[in-house]
Write an enzyme that holds these catalytic residues in place. Structure first.
Site, PDB file in Angstrom:
ATOM      1  N   LYS A  74      -1.515  -8.067  -3.982  1.00 44.69           N
ATOM      2  CA  LYS A  74      -2.334  -6.851  -3.936  1.00 44.69           C
ATOM      3  C   LYS A  74      -1.439  -5.612  -3.915  1.00 44.69           C
ATOM      4  CE  LYS A  74      -5.572  -4.208  -1.138  1.00 44.69           C
ATOM      5  NZ  LYS A  74      -6.114  -4.010   0.207  1.00 44.69           N
ATOM      6  N   HIS A  81       0.850  -1.195   0.000  1.00 41.09           N
ATOM      7  CA  HIS A  81       0.000   0.000   0.000  1.00 41.09           C
ATOM      8  C   HIS A  81       0.884   1.243   0.000  1.00 41.09           C
ATOM      9  CE1 HIS A  81      -2.848  -2.972   1.539  1.00 41.09           C
ATOM     10  NE2 HIS A  81      -3.810  -2.161   1.160  1.00 41.09           N
TER      11      HIS A  81
END
Length: 138
Positions: free
Chosen positions: A56, A29
């Site tokens: 991700k 992230h």
């Protein structure tokens, strides 16, 4: 878990997941910016190499070119690099399009607002379904 937690912690989590039916999402992230395409590809590849079941990446765009960078990396990862499911998204208002059309570029999952948002740029689930219908996803 975050890839940045270190290889030993990730290896421990991978081992624990292998002893169960749990799947491990290894993520990166960046709430400040969108790194360049190669950096994103490196993070997605690292998730697979470290034993993640899903890779991700979520980044913050400063403009629509950043959104294209994320989508291009997603497409390259899906078509040339990864054998595991991918979740990618750009956050914020500019990135909302990745939550609608990310699947066209190879992202396998997105996040929507059910009762409350958990990240900037999420779209209410009913609106997301309407957009997918318009794009013939449903």
């Amino acid at each position: 878990t975050e890839i940045s937690n270190g290889e030993s912690m990730v290896a421990e989590l991978v081992a624990q997941c292998r002893q169960t039916t749990s799947k491990l999402i290894l993520s990166y992230h960046n709430f400040d910016e969108t790194p360049d395409e190669q950096f994103i590809l490196d993070r997605l590849s690292a998730a697979q190499q470290l034993g993640g079941d899903v890779a991700k990446v979520a980044v913050m765009p400063k403009n629509y070119k950043d959104v294209l960078t994320l989508l291009s990396a997603t497409y390259t990862a899906r078509t040339e690099l990864l054998d595991i499911p991918i979740i990618t998204m750009s956050m914020g208002a500019e990135g909302a399009v990745t939550r609608i059309a990310g699947g066209l570029f190879g992202s396998d999952l997105t996040f929507a607002i059910g009762k409350a948002s958990s990240a900037p740029g999420q779209i209410p689930i009913d609106d997301l379904r309407k957009a997918w219908t318009a794009l013939s996803f449903e």
